[in-house]
Design an enzyme around this catalytic site. Sequence first.
Site, PDB file in Angstrom:
ATOM      1  N   TRP A 159       0.872  -1.184   0.000  1.00 13.66           N
ATOM      2  CA  TRP A 159       0.000   0.000   0.000  1.00 13.66           C
ATOM      3  C   TRP A 159       0.902   1.225   0.000  1.00 13.66           C
ATOM      4  CZ3 TRP A 159      -3.869   0.976   4.656  1.00 13.66           C
ATOM      5  CH2 TRP A 159      -4.436   2.262   4.544  1.00 13.66           C
ATOM      6  N   GLU A 160       0.910   1.968  -1.120  1.00 14.78           N
ATOM      7  CA  GLU A 160       1.783   3.138  -1.250  1.00 14.78           C
ATOM      8  C   GLU A 160       0.941   4.407  -1.382  1.00 14.78           C
ATOM      9  OE1 GLU A 160       4.960   2.776  -4.081  1.00 14.78           O
ATOM     10  OE2 GLU A 160       5.209   0.657  -3.670  1.00 14.78           O
ATOM     11  N   PHE A 161       0.733   5.063  -0.286  1.00 13.41           N
ATOM     12  CA  PHE A 161       1.135   4.842   1.086  1.00 13.41           C
ATOM     13  C   PHE A 161      -0.031   5.245   1.978  1.00 13.41           C
ATOM     14  CE2 PHE A 161       5.228   5.506  -1.027  1.00 13.41           C
ATOM     15  CZ  PHE A 161       5.973   4.455  -0.512  1.00 13.41           C
TER      16      PHE A 161
END
Length: 395
Positions: A159-161
């Site tokens: 997961w960014e971010f």
Amino acid sequence: MATKNFIPLCILLIYQTVAESSNLQPSNPSDWSPSISSIPYPSSLHGIQAAYWPSFNEISPSSIDTKYFTHILYAFLLPEIGTYKLDITPIDQTKISEFVDALRTRNPPVKTLLSIGGGGSDPAVFSNMASTKHTREIFINSTVEVARKFGFDGVDLDWEFPANDQDMSNLALLFKEWSIALHNEAKINRRSRLLLTAAVYYASKFTVYGGLRSYPARAINKYMDWVSPMCFDYHGSWENFTGVNAALYDPKSNISTNYGIRSWIQAGVPPEKLVMGLPLYGRTWKLKDPNVNGIGAPAVGVGPGDGSSGTMDYYQILDFNNGTRATVVFDRLSVSYYSYVGDSWIGYDDVRSIQKKIRFARTWGLRGYFFWALGKDKDWTLSIQASNTWRHQWP
Ligand SMILES: *[C@@H]1O[C@H](CO)[C@@H](O)[C@H](O)[C@H]1NC(C)=O
Ligand SMILES: *[C@@H]1O[C@H](CO)[C@@H](O)[C@H](O)[C@H]1NC(C)=O
Ligand SMILES: *[C@@H]1O[C@H](CO)[C@@H](O)[C@H](O)[C@H]1NC(C)=O
Ligand SMILES: *[C@@H]1O[C@H](CO)[C@@H](O)[C@H](O)[C@H]1NC(C)=O
């Protein structure tokens, strides 16, 4: 992850502000070298030598030389907007089967993980998914179902971010509930538990949209098998001066692997839960003046290679350097390479910098390292270097 050679805007925001924002004091790297004898490193623990396999690139899973790796991650699947179940197109289905089938029976054996997300994915989908117990549960169940259906050994979140405190506390809940679900599933079905890992920012805290965000170190420590700081993309053609992609040290800023890894340990994530990222690609610029060609030289945009992202894979860099007779420099300060010819400039990693980074990882007692990404090496050169250094550092 750098992903489909695309850097989301938020990285830019983060990098502009991270240097002022953290509480860590910069210091001379040597002040911080722990004494080797003080670090417990069970010899039984082989360590993690991982690499992501981007499903959208060319290298076939059967050609992966598993001698150099312990874990290979399939990159990526995404949760469907609205349902939060993993979205698997017919093409994904074919690729996943090809991937797992090719790696399941290899000698030496490797474990496979299903990675979810990537730098090209929409962070809002993860933010929404993580925001309620019900949607987290749907997501978690879907990851378990898909991982088991195809025969993966674990799941990985990229997961960014997480962008605010709410996201970070929801991430902690997600990790907790995911871990409990994996333990329960293993018990009920009498199977070995699926691994749970995540790719994370290179430092444990960062500033985005004006606020300081900290990863939930306690939840990571308690519920994750390990996390993988993405120690790259430190500088790129979004800046108007040249810089190295993945400095080990930077005396002038906090944007370095030394700073990032230390920030994780200082936050309370023990070294044995950290798997350090290494790039198999560089970043390119067009120099403003070919005669001003060091690190920090004025630049006017993207250099050779992929014009949309300003990146170049390691094997392409070697071909480019050879073909153009570029000047190659090893910068001792940052532990990085750069090359230049005419107005082209490339910052990247090569044998010696990879070796020093692996030694750094060993010195700090880290669990292992990972590469982004398979298909970018030149005849396994850097994969071999990393593996040999890792295994022989402390026999
Ligand atoms: C998720 O899986 C668990 C265990 O199989 C099950 O009890 C639960 O009802 C599932 N939840 C949802 C929302 O599907
Ligand atoms: C580089 O960008 C900064 C801010 O974006 C600007 O202040 C500076 O003048 C630029 N430098 C050059 C050489 O263009
Ligand atoms: C690194 O972060 C610290 C703490 O905020 C700050 O005092 C220091 O100036 C930063 N270092 C650099 C070189 O930006
Ligand atoms: C370097 O380039 C030359 C000619 O352009 C070619 O013959 C040679 O094979 C190349 N070497 C490598 C290591 O790629």
